[in-house]
Each structure stands twice: as structure tokens, then as C-alpha cells.
Design an enzyme around this catalytic site. Structure first.
Site, PDB file in Angstrom:
ATOM      1  N   ARG B  18       0.829  -1.218   0.000  1.00 35.08           N
ATOM      2  CA  ARG B  18       0.000   0.000   0.000  1.00 35.08           C
ATOM      3  C   ARG B  18       0.865   1.271   0.000  1.00 35.08           C
ATOM      4  O   ARG B  18       0.537   2.247   0.673  1.00 35.08           O
ATOM      5  CB  ARG B  18      -0.978  -0.025   1.186  1.00 35.08           C
ATOM      6  CG  ARG B  18      -2.357   0.517   0.779  1.00 35.08           C
ATOM      7  CD  ARG B  18      -3.341   0.556   1.927  1.00 35.08           C
ATOM      8  NE  ARG B  18      -3.854  -0.746   2.281  1.00 35.08           N
ATOM      9  CZ  ARG B  18      -4.187  -1.117   3.520  1.00 35.08           C
ATOM     10  NH1 ARG B  18      -4.076  -0.274   4.517  1.00 35.08           N
ATOM     11  NH2 ARG B  18      -4.658  -2.317   3.749  1.00 35.08           N
ATOM     12  N   ARG B  22      -3.463   6.547   1.225  1.00 36.21           N
ATOM     13  CA  ARG B  22      -3.971   7.768   1.855  1.00 36.21           C
ATOM     14  C   ARG B  22      -2.963   8.510   2.713  1.00 36.21           C
ATOM     15  O   ARG B  22      -3.148   9.689   3.000  1.00 36.21           O
ATOM     16  CB  ARG B  22      -5.191   7.419   2.725  1.00 36.21           C
ATOM     17  CG  ARG B  22      -6.487   7.592   2.009  1.00 36.21           C
ATOM     18  CD  ARG B  22      -7.661   7.950   2.918  1.00 36.21           C
ATOM     19  NE  ARG B  22      -7.677   7.259   4.179  1.00 36.21           N
ATOM     20  CZ  ARG B  22      -8.559   6.316   4.519  1.00 36.21           C
ATOM     21  NH1 ARG B  22      -9.487   5.933   3.672  1.00 36.21           N
ATOM     22  NH2 ARG B  22      -8.528   5.773   5.708  1.00 36.21           N
ATOM     23  N   ARG B  31      -7.410  11.510  -4.919  1.00 36.82           N
ATOM     24  CA  ARG B  31      -8.651  10.947  -4.368  1.00 36.82           C
ATOM     25  C   ARG B  31      -9.705  12.017  -4.070  1.00 36.82           C
ATOM     26  O   ARG B  31     -10.891  11.717  -4.004  1.00 36.82           O
ATOM     27  CB  ARG B  31      -8.354  10.141  -3.099  1.00 36.82           C
ATOM     28  CG  ARG B  31      -7.898   8.701  -3.367  1.00 36.82           C
ATOM     29  CD  ARG B  31      -8.977   7.869  -4.055  1.00 36.82           C
ATOM     30  NE  ARG B  31     -10.249   7.955  -3.365  1.00 36.82           N
ATOM     31  CZ  ARG B  31     -10.538   7.324  -2.242  1.00 36.82           C
ATOM     32  NH1 ARG B  31      -9.665   6.516  -1.702  1.00 36.82           N
ATOM     33  NH2 ARG B  31     -11.721   7.466  -1.677  1.00 36.82           N
ATOM     34  N   ASP B  67      -7.181  -3.009  -6.545  1.00 34.81           N
ATOM     35  CA  ASP B  67      -7.685  -3.577  -5.293  1.00 34.81           C
ATOM     36  C   ASP B  67      -7.679  -5.093  -5.384  1.00 34.81           C
ATOM     37  O   ASP B  67      -7.882  -5.650  -6.468  1.00 34.81           O
ATOM     38  CB  ASP B  67      -9.101  -3.070  -5.012  1.00 34.81           C
ATOM     39  CG  ASP B  67      -9.551  -3.462  -3.613  1.00 34.81           C
ATOM     40  OD1 ASP B  67      -9.138  -2.795  -2.657  1.00 34.81           O
ATOM     41  OD2 ASP B  67     -10.269  -4.485  -3.473  1.00 34.81           O
ATOM     42  N   TYR B 144     -14.528 -12.380   1.583  1.00 31.87           N
ATOM     43  CA  TYR B 144     -15.300 -11.165   1.253  1.00 31.87           C
ATOM     44  C   TYR B 144     -16.594 -11.525   0.535  1.00 31.87           C
ATOM     45  O   TYR B 144     -17.653 -10.949   0.792  1.00 31.87           O
ATOM     46  CB  TYR B 144     -14.474 -10.233   0.369  1.00 31.87           C
ATOM     47  CG  TYR B 144     -13.464  -9.392   1.120  1.00 31.87           C
ATOM     48  CD1 TYR B 144     -13.878  -8.297   1.871  1.00 31.87           C
ATOM     49  CD2 TYR B 144     -12.111  -9.669   1.066  1.00 31.87           C
ATOM     50  CE1 TYR B 144     -12.955  -7.506   2.552  1.00 31.87           C
ATOM     51  CE2 TYR B 144     -11.179  -8.890   1.736  1.00 31.87           C
ATOM     52  CZ  TYR B 144     -11.606  -7.815   2.482  1.00 31.87           C
ATOM     53  OH  TYR B 144     -10.704  -7.035   3.158  1.00 31.87           O
TER      54      TYR B 144
END
Lengths: 336, 336
Positions: B18, B22, B31, B67, B144
Site C-alpha cells: 500500500r 492515503r 482521491r 484492489d 469477502y
């Protein structure tokens, strides 16, 4: 009690973490009238849910109804159980100055309600059913105290640990002193064994555990009244088992992420072993529950010193009939 | 690339899971204009954030911005990234009938945007910087798909697994076939190595992993275009390392819960090792970050085949200067 001392037993004893809990109708009925913390603090009700669960499930031990965090209140922490959110600590410890304002727990008088609950339970319980006292272990308590509640990544906890080792060890020592007094008070009140829950210790690396946790957990266990078995339990501990053993305990509790036979071999045959049925398996059908109970018993191979339990607490939505079936299966399959 | 093949390198290569995320201002600016899924599906923007992160950090590999869950959309699953909540699947699989309605992924045409992003990134990236493609591994994708999002206890996933092994294996096979096609398409587009993320596999017992997961992960890895290194990563895998190795991969990725030297010894010296700096350490001061980087490098002892990385992805609030300091420390301390 005999299994704690690794003496032979006619069958493998079983009890289940969080056996008095929301999955059980009788418990939900009491909780409909009382908040979680009120229930902990009302000795007659705490005794009632403790005894009801043990009798309903026909398990071989009762564990006093309480919370792992109760000991943090007399340290000056403002603990609340917010509805559906779990524990919240309104004045978390984030820095050395916060550690300074924690109160040394000189006496456990303010937790007298736990001792009253233990005495009431001991009176109500069948004489041959042991009663277990408990608390959170130093690291797990510290993680709640620093995070202010449950956590995913333990960022505040680890930051304090890594940036201010002095403050960290100061806090852990204070927690450990309080914990030893608290466990011994429970024993004096009638608890015949005590368990420390290091539920969240699995977030640490082995080296961090050794440096920041082990000395404190060991200090607690060493201070427990001699002759009383200590159950040392954690989850996510697959890389920590030898270190947990080194910290101490007469019984080491495993979660389901390790095989019982391999885990027991790693901690050594001079301790008893508790575990390690995945609580999520209780959501599958009864045939699955019974088959998996049999597999775990086969790993223990009838060796003295196995206490059957879950790998963590019973989940709220668990079907009660499956829990009863698990206890029956353990008794049935382990008859010697 | 040389480290993947366990060949000597002038210093230990490092990249960070990652690394485009963010915590980085440049990423947050992109974003601010685009949702997460839109960003994944806009090749030029995905390439931009991929390249920016790699250049800003001066790491030794880029990983395509995407992702782990993108592959489930062509299976007929309705994937959304709800603001602040992570992924939501609106039509989760709960029973055999739901497995039946999953679509076989015949071509990965609908994921062409990922291949375009890979091609655009490859064009923009310095020629000697490798580009890694990736996806979730079969179990993590299944968790998931069944839970409908992130999960704490994986109750629905395990219930399906335990109660209907046929449906479970059917779903896992379908996922695995899709996954092999998807990874190979990424390779054809220019990815020089691929990583499978089995991020949540640590909730399983070793026996369950062997029975319900290993054959499927192995099937995926065996189908990857020969000559392309596969990085096999999971978290909470301290009891599963030998089994992950058995499932395959040229590089095994560890989290911080195990010591790198012990973990590498367990998986064997015929594979490379990736890891394993705790991402939470990046919240401590730079001195701590540097000292801990040094400790991990000491465990690897300069042995060829170590790729330095975190034990899981960078957390959103991480100070970017500490991330840069980590990369610098790895390069500095590992010069041969």
C-alpha cells in the site's frame, strides 16, 4: 482441579469461555433488566448467571461472571460499556503524564462486589464444581487503557511502548501490582483457580513480547497465592507459545489457530493445556461440532492435563443447543 | 527481480505494501477528485499514483494501483467501496444456490482497465524498476464474497465451509480459475512479478487450511506464466507457514508476528522471503524506525533472496517522512 495439576481424570473436563453470555436465553432475560456493568456489580445477579450457565451446560467448572477490565476502575480510569460498542475508557493513557496520574491500587476494596459474587456463587454452586476467578493480563489491560477501547491496529499502545519505554514499564508495573492483589482477593473469596486473559497479545512480535510484556505477566503469576492453579490464555499466540510458557502458568490456553498436539509439545509436558475448539464451529451443524470435538480429544490422546475449552469466547449468536452438544460430546468421547 | 530468484544484490531491495495510499498527500489530492473504485478503473490515474509513490519513496519496485477484490466483479458480484466502510458486496454468497449463480470468468475483458493501467505504468516507470501485479488469494476473496465485506469472526465463511464442503470447493475452484487468468493477463500486460494477498487466512486452523484452501491456492500458483515470480503473502500465518510454502510461491511474505529468521528457516532456503516490519512502528520516531529496520536486516544476515517490506499495508495516518526514512535506512544498512 485435577486436570490443572495434570492428574488423571475419569473423562476430560470441559468449560467454555464466556459460557454465561448473550447466546443463552436465561442470560438475556437478566440483561433485559440490567446493564452489563450493573450486572457485574450486583453480586446476587452475577452469581445467578454464573451458576445457571454452569448447570445448564453441565460443564465441569464455573467462571465468575465479571469483566476482564474491572480492575482498571480503581486505577482512576473511567470505564463505560457503551451499548453495542463494547468498553470505552473516557480518559485513556497516551503519554508519560497520563501514566503519572494513574492511581496505585492499594486495596481492592472498591472491587469488593466481585468477591461478594464469588462468595455467593461458591455457596450456590455444587460443592464439587470448581469456581474460576479471572482478569485481563497486563498487556491486554494496557491496550484498552491506552486505546480507550477495542482496537484494530494498537497504534497508540505500540507508539507509547516504542517511544517511551520508561512510561510503558511504569504503567505495566502498576497494572501488575494491582492485578496480583485482585487475583489473590478472588482466591481468598473462594476462587479455586484463576485465569489471566491476554486476549490481544497476538498483535506483538516475539521480541516485543519478551521485552515489553513477559516480565510483567511473570510478576503477576509469581505473586499468585501458592497452590492455586493459574491458567494463562491468549489468542493469536502461535509465534509466542514458548514465551507465554516462560512467563508462567500451570495451564496454557491455546486458540484454534494452532494444533493442540503441536502447541502442547512446544510449551512442554510439565504444564497442562486448555483448548482449543474454534467458537465459530458452533455455528455449523451438530455432526460437525461432535466430529471436531473428537479430533481435538484425539490430539490430546487422553493425556492427563487437558482441559477442553474453546479457543476464544462463545459468540453472541451461537445456537445454545450446539454448545450443549459440544459439552456432551467431550464427556462422551473422553470416557476412559 | 534478482531477489525473487535468490540472486545476490548490491543492497536489500525494498518496497512497501500500500505504498500508494492515503498517508501520501499526492494520493489524497487525486482521491479528492475521484472515488476509490473510479481511480482503480481510470488507467492514467492509476498509473500516476503508482509511479508517484514509487518515485517519491525511492523504492525498488512499484505495485500497480488496484484492489485485491477487482476480480470478483466479473463473477457477478456487486462490489462497492462505501465511504469509510471499506468494500461492500451487495449480493453475498451464503449457500450452494448462491454459488450456482456465480459466473465463470471466461475472459478478463471487463478488467481490461487493469491491463491498461499496467501498460501505462510500465511506459511511465524507469525501465529498471520492476512492476508487480496482484490480486487477493482464493480464501481471502471467498471470505469477502461470503461475508459481504470485512469480517471479525468469519462466521458465514466458516459455516459454508463446514456445512457444505461441495459448495465451498466449487466456489474456490471458480475463484481460482478466474484468478489464474487475471494474473496471467497482468503478466501479459507487463507485470514482472505477481503477488497474491491471503490477508485473512490467519483465521483458519492448519487442518482447515490444508483441506479447504491449500489445493486452490496451489492451483492458482501452478497456472501462473512460467518464469514470473509469485509472491505469496498472508497475515496471522505463524502456524501456517509450512503449508503456505507447500501451496507454492517463489517468495513467501511474512507479517511481523514471526521473527524473519525463524520464519525463513521454517519455509526453507529454496524460497525467497519478504517482510516483515510492523507498519505500526512507522508511527514511532525515526530513530525507532531505523533501529528496527536494522534488526530485521540483521536477521536476514545479507542472505540473497530477502525483499524488505512491511508485515501488512501502510496505515492511512502514517507520517510520510517516516516511510521515506525507512526506505533510506534499508538501503543504507544493507549496502554490501
Amino acid at each position: 482441579m485435577r486436570a490443572c495439576r495434570r492428574e488423571p481424570t475419569p473423562y476430560t473436563p470441559v468449560w467454555l469461555m464466556r459460557q454465561a453470555g448473550r447466546y443463552m436465553r436465561e442470560y438475556r432475560e437478566v440483561r433485559a433488566r440490567t446493564s452489563f456493568l450493573e450486572l457485574c456489580k450486583t453480586p446476587d445477579l452475577a452469581a445467578e448467571v454464573t451458576v445457571t450457565a454452569a448447570e445448564r451446560l453441565k460443564v465441569d467448572a464455573a467462571i465468575i461472571f465479571a469483566d476482564i477490565l474491572l480492575i482498571i476502575e480503581p486505577m482512576g480510569l473511567d470505564l463505560e460499556f457503551a451499548k453495542g460498542e463494547g468498553p470505552v475508557i473516557h480518559n485513556p493513557v497516551r503519554a508519560a503524564a497520563d501514566v503519572e496520574r494513574l492511581r496505585e491500587v492499594e486495596t481492592i476494596e472498591s472491587l469488593e462486589y466481585v468477591m461478594q459474587a464469588i462468595r455467593a456463587t461458591r455457596r450456590a454452586l455444587k460443592p464439587d464444581l470448581p469456581l474460576i476467578g479471572f482478569s485481563g493480563a497486563p498487556f491486554t489491560l494496557a491496550s484498552y487503557i491506552v486505546e480507550g477501547g477495542a482496537s484494530k491496529n494498537y497504534v497508540h499502545t505500540k507508539r507509547l511502548m516504542y517511544e517511551d519505554a520508561g512510561a510503558w514499564h511504569g504503567m505495566m508495573s502498576l497494572i501488575s501490582r494491582a492485578l496480583a492483589k485482585y487475583l489473590n482477593a478472588q482466591i481468598a473469596a473462594g476462587a479455586q483457580a484463576v485465569q489471566i486473559f491476554d486476549s490481544w497479545v497476538g498483535c506483538l512480535s516475539p521480541d516485543d513480547y519478551r521485552e515489553y510484556v513477559l516480565p510483567h505477566t511473570r510478576a503477576v503469576i509469581e505473586q499468585v497465592t501458592p497452590g492455586t492453579p493459574v491458567i494463562h490464555f491468549g489468542t493469536g499466540t502461535a509465534a509466542l507459545l514458548e514465551l507465554l510458557r516462560e512467563a508462567g502458568g500451570d495451564v496454557i490456553g491455546f486458540d484454534w489457530r494452532v494444533r493442540l498436539d503441536e502447541a502442547w509439545a512446544r510449551v512442554g509436558d510439565d504444564v497442562a493445556a486448555m483448548g482449543n475448539f474454534d467458537p465459530v464451529r458452533l455455528f455449523a451443524d451438530v455432526e460437525h461440532v461432535r466430529a471436531e470435538a473428537k479430533k481435538i480429544l484425539a490430539q490430546a490422546a487422553g493425556r492427563p492435563g487437558h482441559i477442553f475449552n474453546l479457543g476464544h469466547g462463545i459468540l453472541p449468536e451461537t445456537p445454545v443447543e450446539n454448545v450443549i452438544a459440544l459439552v456432551e460430546a467431550v464427556h462422551e468421547y473422553s470416557q476412559r
